[in-house]
Design an enzyme around this catalytic site. Sequence first.
Site, short mmCIF file in Angstrom:
data_model
loop_
_atom_site.label_atom_id
_atom_site.label_comp_id
_atom_site.label_asym_id
_atom_site.label_seq_id
_atom_site.Cartn_x
_atom_site.Cartn_y
_atom_site.Cartn_z
CD GLU B 50 -1.77 -2.39 1.57
OE1 GLU B 50 -0.58 -2.61 1.91
OE2 GLU B 50 -2.67 -3.24 1.63
CG PHE B 112 -10.36 -9.30 11.26
CD1 PHE B 112 -9.15 -9.78 11.73
CD2 PHE B 112 -10.59 -9.30 9.90
CE1 PHE B 112 -8.18 -10.26 10.85
CE2 PHE B 112 -9.64 -9.79 9.01
CZ PHE B 112 -8.43 -10.26 9.49
CD GLN B 113 -7.60 -7.19 7.90
OE1 GLN B 113 -8.42 -6.89 7.04
NE2 GLN B 113 -6.46 -7.80 7.62
CE LYS B 162 -17.28 -6.45 3.53
NZ LYS B 162 -16.66 -7.74 3.82
CG MET B 479 22.09 12.17 3.41
SD MET B 479 23.16 13.47 2.78
CE MET B 479 22.19 14.10 1.43
#
Lengths: 163, 578
Positions: B50, B112-113, B162, B479
């Site tokens: 993602e 959940f999630q 959802k 760097m």
Amino acid sequence: MRHIISILMENESGALSRVAGLFSARGYNIESLTVAPTEDPSLSRMTLVTRGNDDIIEQITKQLNKLIDVVKLIDLADSFHIERELLMVKVKTSPEMRDEIRSMTDIFRGKIIDVTPTTYIIEMTGPSEKLDAFIAAIDPESIIEAVRSGPTGISRGELGLHL
Amino acid sequence: MELNGAQIVVQSLIDEGVEYIFGYPGGAVLHLYDAIFQQEELKHILVRHEQGATHAADGYARATGKPGVVLVTSGPGATNAVTGIATAYLDSIPLVVISGQVSLPVIGSDAFQEVDMVGITRPCVKHNFLVKDVTKLAETIKKAFYVATSGRPGPVVIDIPKDITAPNIKVPYSYPETVSIRSYNPVVTGHKGQIKKAVDLLLSAKRPIIYSGGGVVLGEASEQLIEFTRALGYPITNTLMGLGSYPATDKQNVGMLGMHGTYEANMAMHESDVIIAIGARFDDRVTGKLDLFCPYAKIIHIDIDPASISKTVRVAIPIVGDVKQVLEQMLGMIKESSIQIDTEALAQWWKQISEWQAINCLEFDRSSPLIKPQYVIEQLYEVTQGEAYVTSDVGQHQMWAAQYYKFNKPRRWINSGGLGTMGFGLPAAIGVKLAFPEANVACVTGEASIQMCIQELSTALQYKTPIKILNLNNRYMGMVRQWQEFSYESRYSHSYMDTIPEFVKLAEAYGHVGMRIDKPEEVRPTLETAFAMKDRTVFIDIMTDRTENVYPMIEAGKGHHDMKLRVAIGTSTDRELA
Ligand SMILES: Cc1cc2nc3c(=O)[nH]c(=O)nc-3n(C[C@H](O)[C@H](O)[C@H](O)COP(=O)(O)OP(=O)(O)OC[C@H]3O[C@@H](n4cnc5c(N)ncnc54)[C@H](O)[C@@H]3O)c2cc1C
Ligand SMILES: Cc1ncc(C[n+]2csc(CCOP(=O)(O)OP(=O)(O)O)c2C)c(N)n1
Ligand SMILES: [Mg+2]
């Protein structure tokens, strides 16, 4: 310097946490914060007391204005205004102390709003300094608990914070 | 028309004119994915992580000026997107990120999630929404695009539970043509009185400099900036984010300013008497130590965001407004003004600047037997005739790309400046290539950065986005190593990886072409071969001089006039690292 910022914002869930989050994320201090819906139920009004030099206060007001949920704000410290805070204090009372507490409450124009054989609850509104003075005037040992609303304020004259 | 929530999301995006949506599926967005499946207009790009989705959408947005759109599932999908959202936030890039959320009745139950996406992203979005009513969905999406793209742009998150996208609940749909938000009205036109004062000050300057930034790119005001700068004949310097908004090859351009800016740009800032900052935000990488910043200058600042003005540096004349409009207003006044520019003072100023330029602060060792990273970028510039879109990751390679690729057009230089997100370059290049399939797109990266989103090589194959990856492989987090060399007596604590993958094989495993070079004479022909492979993604693993550092440099706590310059040419080669 102490500033009292009055904010009109959308009465939406999350709006309050946007303001609170802004202050913690940017390291500004909040001395007190009060919020409630207004006569227009789609708006709520928040009063926030903060401290900082002019540069910090300028950033605070700009950053607040940047929040999408903030409709308008003013810094009440910029003009003549009236501030009030609510105090409720519960004190222990022995029979011999009752008179003294009552008269002290009268002097400060407070009200006794609850009485039990051993306690009073005193209600008082006024500028924060007056509430400070009252607290200082009563015996600290006698205070069971005190709750203050934090100041809220309104500007004087025809100017005002509205849509 | 009656649609269910999932269809409303898809149709709203189509009606908004969205071409691509970058995403990754999961439980909370299954209804949405089902609606995506049943149409062809909105093209979904399936990334491999993602974070890649947000960077790809971001690259697309930076290159096109249009908002980038992302779709992720709840919980881990949403949290994976956060780095990309913050990256876009710090560079003011318009994104609309749609995250799935658990159903309304179970919000708050550690379902959940479930994560509080609105809470997590609050400090790194311009605004966010939790949709609680399917009838508000289309309007919310319209608002999200409006907020993301107007004023000072930025990412907006729409968290959609959802059940709001449930297939069986249909409501009337129409996409609003416009939307207004009473609490949000960005100022675009500058205050006339302020602009007049600014013009007077500008025209009376003896040692002026124009300091322009990303706001010119975001505000599509490159044309106005060029006209303005030419009309005045003043020197101009750009921030890292402003590169390309004024042609790098133009003689009035004295290069980038700031920590790794040119000597002439920083000296000119330090000595100037009037600075006009245009769509730039006085970042600490630009100002150096604030107490030492531009001690002689009166500053004019044009910015659309009032909060950018006098945030770190107090300015004499603030102008809140859209840079394009304000520059047009200023140009008009300059033409009508009776104040004559002091041409003698200006000539003297330019003479001083050319003396600083003569130091040639960007010169590097051209006779080294090792590949110098600067040389690679110079060759990239030549092989692509300065016309490529160049994305980068974060580190030394990023600075070299900025210093040595002469960007002559805006939106060609695509990098994470504010957050400095390693892993940005590759997915961003994919987003750019989708937007401009015919253009050359190069990703300049380092062997550490590229490993942070390397999985997107697979996305590049699936969607046939042939980009060229130039991996400036110095076997160090260069760097970090440079800072450790300068400030920690060369204690190279964990800036070195004992194991580095064989990138050629890795590229091949992902279905691309891999090349590896380690001699300067291979650079040019290899780049030519790679860019000639129009339909292949090519990963060029370039073994560069591992001791090379980025110069010039303003070290922490120093002012613009106190730059660390390159050690004498010739002595840097074959340098042993302590
Ligand atoms: C390793 C590393 C090294 C770096 N070194 C340097 C360096 O040497 N020099 C350097 O410059 N940077 C450097 N940076 C980048 C730096 O961190 C900042 O990201 C950058 O300086 C900010 O650029 P900017 O001021 O142009 O602002 P941006 O972040 O591009 O912000 C744009 C400004 O313009 C305003 N704006 C937006 N739209 C408009 C509009 N339409 N009209 C008017 N105003 C608008 C915004 O409100 C904002 O204030 C470095 C970054 C990294 C990762
Ligand atoms: C996600 C993330 N983690 C850590 C950093 C800190 N950091 C900045 S540059 C850098 C090293 C980059 O190494 P490499 O990609 O090899 O580039 P080089 O400097 O060698 O060109 C690191 C670790 C960062 N910018 N981003
Ligand atoms: Mg490296």
